[in-house]
Motif scaffolding. Sequence first.
Motif, mmCIF file in Angstrom:
data_model
loop_
_atom_site.group_PDB
_atom_site.id
_atom_site.type_symbol
_atom_site.label_atom_id
_atom_site.label_comp_id
_atom_site.label_asym_id
_atom_site.label_seq_id
_atom_site.Cartn_x
_atom_site.Cartn_y
_atom_site.Cartn_z
ATOM 1 N N ARG A 35 39.356 32.385 43.068
ATOM 2 C CA ARG A 35 40.543 32.968 43.689
ATOM 3 C C ARG A 35 40.086 34.147 44.529
ATOM 4 N NH1 ARG A 35 45.736 31.711 45.130
ATOM 5 N NH2 ARG A 35 46.828 33.649 45.569
ATOM 6 N N LEU A 36 40.526 34.186 45.771
ATOM 7 C CA LEU A 36 40.091 35.269 46.644
ATOM 8 C C LEU A 36 41.076 36.423 46.593
ATOM 9 C CD1 LEU A 36 38.860 32.767 49.188
ATOM 10 C CD2 LEU A 36 37.424 34.532 48.178
ATOM 11 N N VAL A 37 40.523 37.604 46.558
ATOM 12 C CA VAL A 37 41.336 38.820 46.647
ATOM 13 C C VAL A 37 41.329 39.192 48.126
ATOM 14 C CG1 VAL A 37 41.597 41.201 45.889
ATOM 15 C CG2 VAL A 37 40.543 39.506 44.363
ATOM 16 N N PRO A 51 36.816 45.881 38.995
ATOM 17 C CA PRO A 51 37.197 44.646 38.293
ATOM 18 C C PRO A 51 38.322 44.891 37.289
ATOM 19 C CG PRO A 51 34.937 45.312 37.729
ATOM 20 C CD PRO A 51 35.467 46.345 38.664
ATOM 21 N N PRO A 52 38.996 43.839 36.863
ATOM 22 C CA PRO A 52 40.029 43.985 35.834
ATOM 23 C C PRO A 52 39.427 44.590 34.576
ATOM 24 C CG PRO A 52 40.018 41.758 36.734
ATOM 25 C CD PRO A 52 38.822 42.449 37.289
ATOM 26 N N ALA A 53 40.268 45.320 33.826
ATOM 27 C CA ALA A 53 39.789 45.978 32.611
ATOM 28 C C ALA A 53 39.224 44.948 31.635
ATOM 29 C CB ALA A 53 40.929 46.764 31.978
ATOM 30 N N ALA A 104 36.003 37.877 45.309
ATOM 31 C CA ALA A 104 36.350 36.585 44.708
ATOM 32 C C ALA A 104 36.324 36.731 43.196
ATOM 33 C CB ALA A 104 35.364 35.516 45.152
ATOM 34 N N VAL A 105 37.326 36.160 42.552
ATOM 35 C CA VAL A 105 37.358 36.136 41.093
ATOM 36 C C VAL A 105 37.187 34.698 40.656
ATOM 37 C CG1 VAL A 105 38.784 36.527 39.055
ATOM 38 C CG2 VAL A 105 38.848 38.140 40.956
ATOM 39 N N LEU A 116 43.542 37.231 37.002
ATOM 40 C CA LEU A 116 42.509 38.260 37.119
ATOM 41 C C LEU A 116 42.490 38.859 38.520
ATOM 42 C CD1 LEU A 116 39.687 36.520 35.077
ATOM 43 C CD2 LEU A 116 40.938 38.590 34.417
ATOM 44 N N ALA A 117 42.681 38.013 39.510
ATOM 45 C CA ALA A 117 42.643 38.515 40.886
ATOM 46 C C ALA A 117 43.721 39.571 41.105
ATOM 47 C CB ALA A 117 42.807 37.352 41.863
ATOM 48 N N GLU A 118 44.856 39.367 40.451
ATOM 49 C CA GLU A 118 45.944 40.352 40.601
ATOM 50 C C GLU A 118 45.576 41.700 40.004
ATOM 51 O OE1 GLU A 118 49.493 38.752 38.924
ATOM 52 O OE2 GLU A 118 49.773 37.328 40.588
#
Lengths: 775, 164
Positions: A35-37, A51-53, A104-105, A116-118
């Motif tokens: 998934r692209l950010v 990155p996400p926690a 990218a995630v 995760l991308a969110e």
Amino acid sequence: MNWTGKRLPRLEDPALLRGEGSYTADIAIGARAVRLVRSPFASGRIISITPPAEMSAGALLVTGRDLAGLGTIRPTLARFNYVAIGQPILPVERVHFVGQAVAAVIADTPERAEDLAEQVMLDIDPEDAVADLDAAMAPGAPVLHPEAPGNVLVEGQLRQSGCDAAFAGAAHVVELGIRSRRQNATPMEGRGGCATFDRATGRVRLTASCQMPHMLRTGIAELLGMPEADLQVVAPDVGGGFGQKMALFPEYPLLVWLARKYRGSFAWIEDRNENLIASAHSRDQRHVIRGAFDADGTLRGLEVDILSNVGAFSCYPVTCGVEPLMAFAEYPGPYKVPAYAARARGITTNTCVMAPYRGVSRPAITFGMERLMDRAAAQLGIDRVALRRRNLVDSFPCRTAMGMTLDDASYIEAMDRAIDAADLPAFRARQAAARVEGRYLGLGFAVFNERTGYGTPAFAARSMGIVPGYEVVDIAMTPLGEIEARIGASPHGQGLRTALAQLIADRLGVTPDAVRIIHGDTDRTPYGWGTFASRGMVIAGGACQIAADKLADRLRVLAARMLQADPAGIVLRDGQAFAGEASMPLAELARLAHQRSDLFGSDVADRRFNLADTASYDPGGTFSNACHLAEVEVDVETGLVRIARYLVVEDAGRLINPMIADGQVHGGVAQGIANALFEEIIYAEDGNILTGSLADYLPPTAAEIPDIEIIHLETISDASITGAKGLGEGGAIGAPAAIGNAISDALAPFGVDITELPATPARIRALLRGREPTP
Amino acid sequence: MTTQRITLTVNGMTHAIEVEPRRTLADTLRDQCGLTGTHLGCEHGVCGACTVIVDNQPVRSCLMFGIQAEGRSIRTVEGLADGATLSPLQQSFWDHHGLQCGFCTPGFLMLATWLLERETPIDEAELRHVLSSNLCRCTGYQNILKAVREAAKGLGKWVESAPA
């Protein structure tokens, strides 16, 4: 049996009708999901990407820093003051448009990757953006790329010697400014790819929804610094492309990089929002056109100034010159223009990258030329048809102002056929009666030509660093007698498998279902370019014809040996080789050729042991032509346009499969109608995009597209060995001009005409506001 | 994310699967039932490429959750043909060139299958009205309309519109 010219139902269809097609997303099931950010800002400096926690097990975040040392997507052009700029796969320092991928995630399912991308925290320091032509060209405007001060990436300029005299001596100078707003090609299947590492060989297979698999392979291998031979690119069933899927997009090298680094399978399947904001846009152009006319309506000179908003980077491989330089080279179209002057610039802005879309610049230039003709007719008091008849090229071959050769065509005949079919006097009577009732009918038409089926000479003339053009076909007959043709071109829904099989079948005396066209796989097909620029039937078709003839010659030599006859007297028909009354099945001949080569030995001079050959075709190009005619009714209260009639008279030379040809025209016209009335990508001043869903961006439905009547003319030109001219794009080219002229005709009593596309209800109301019709 | 065990009945076959409650019917059919004929064109309920028939109604399978379809009768494009024999509608699409790239085709086939199975006869206005639910980018709709029209005629479901 003659298969060429038959309305043969397509060989492609049964699987597609059963839901058994194989598209990229179908192949991607089970791969790790990417998934692209994407950047929420049009311009800005990247401070940090956090990155996400909590990353789930096996999840990954990849940013531009992870890709350090890799190349940038940087196509080149050796002329026209082209400024080469590089687009990073993922940027490290700056973002250049809303929707640009910045990270990218990767997770085990698409849903988890989206979650995760969110949660990825992008810290971007926004900077002033330029989202349109005026903002980018204003003095002191922010500069996107330091290499290109003034934001001009490419510029063509030409002024032929007679131009000043033509304008100085003109009885009338007719001037027009037009604006074509931005569109997205919007294939029903978005982009997508799945890259899979093969541990046994160390190779990667990239399955991608693309139009140019070979070029994609070369481009990716170069960017990643990997052996090209370690990459296989497969274009499976492709759900439309229309030019958008020609380009090398950053997502594809990223997938291959992931597959190699993590020795696994990684898939990215674009969603509709990504397609609308971050794939490629087209048609964002502004032209100023001036025509110098004699008192009798003869066009003596033409002067055009073309601006094209090419977005934030330059599309690979055709470069951001593709739109402005096509307009530059082809503006005069089918008209005699003794003196021509043009300036064309590609302007970079903080918007999605421009790429070719069906017709490229021709919808806009045809709109420009055909609106100019209608304005000139009104200004000079000359009938629209007569004015065109005076100026259309009527003897062939004809060398254009830009040095192109117009081959045999039917410019005037196509117009006359359309006008006859329209029954103008009856229409004028209906129009007059309707006006009395306060209803506004209009009739408009557009005459154009389209350069199609051009090989390397045409692309080389543009001085592109990568010169596409030829196509290669490897043809073979299996020992059991089936024919395989491996083509470098790669179709994306047009039906090329069927039409090429028809061509080959005729040369070999077999049925089309005995011919397998193998395409879209760099491991199984010779290097080639793809399907774009209305070239498939002309170039891949020409190569197939040559290859089939070579194979036929070989079969005749072998048959002559077996039937004890002269090769020149062997006829291939109904799956057999005939020498007078004697015959043998081609399948038997194929088996003997492979498995009993001892029978041929010394009798066959070259002692070749297979039934295979290769052929290529690289023509200079030909010109299709058409006249489109539209009858509309404009509701002056709401600005809504209803198309009452739509007629196409088109000449694409010999039709290999008229049913497929009709389908190409229908689809093109629908996209042209969308261009004329409905579809518009809109950016806010700050570069935010306002049309990110199909609720905002409006492809037409069956309710908006009228019945489309088609009349085919078939001028056979020797510029194409099959006699076929290209016709994939023509439908989209004529519609904006024909409809623009029809609306203008309807609104003539109000003293307004159409210069901006799409002619939405809001735009038409803006023109009419405060105006009353004059009787 | 927790998952839930459900049984889906698709084209008369049962599929015992475990899905996240948030997974759409489209993704469930594609990823977990192996029925990739249902395509996703927008995931916003606009384009109709993912249309399937659920309990005799055409449904955007991107706007319904897989778990909502439990206990219902689901039909997808894979269930239209009878073995090697295409349905009359599929055959008509083939005969009349009602598809090009094929991506929107399953959605149009399911929508039109529903239309042709209704009791009510179909005229041109109704045909256009119903088919305007879905988007196609290749055909300009001409041959999709023709294919459905001809199939309706073959099934005795077509009525000519009253002259305007």
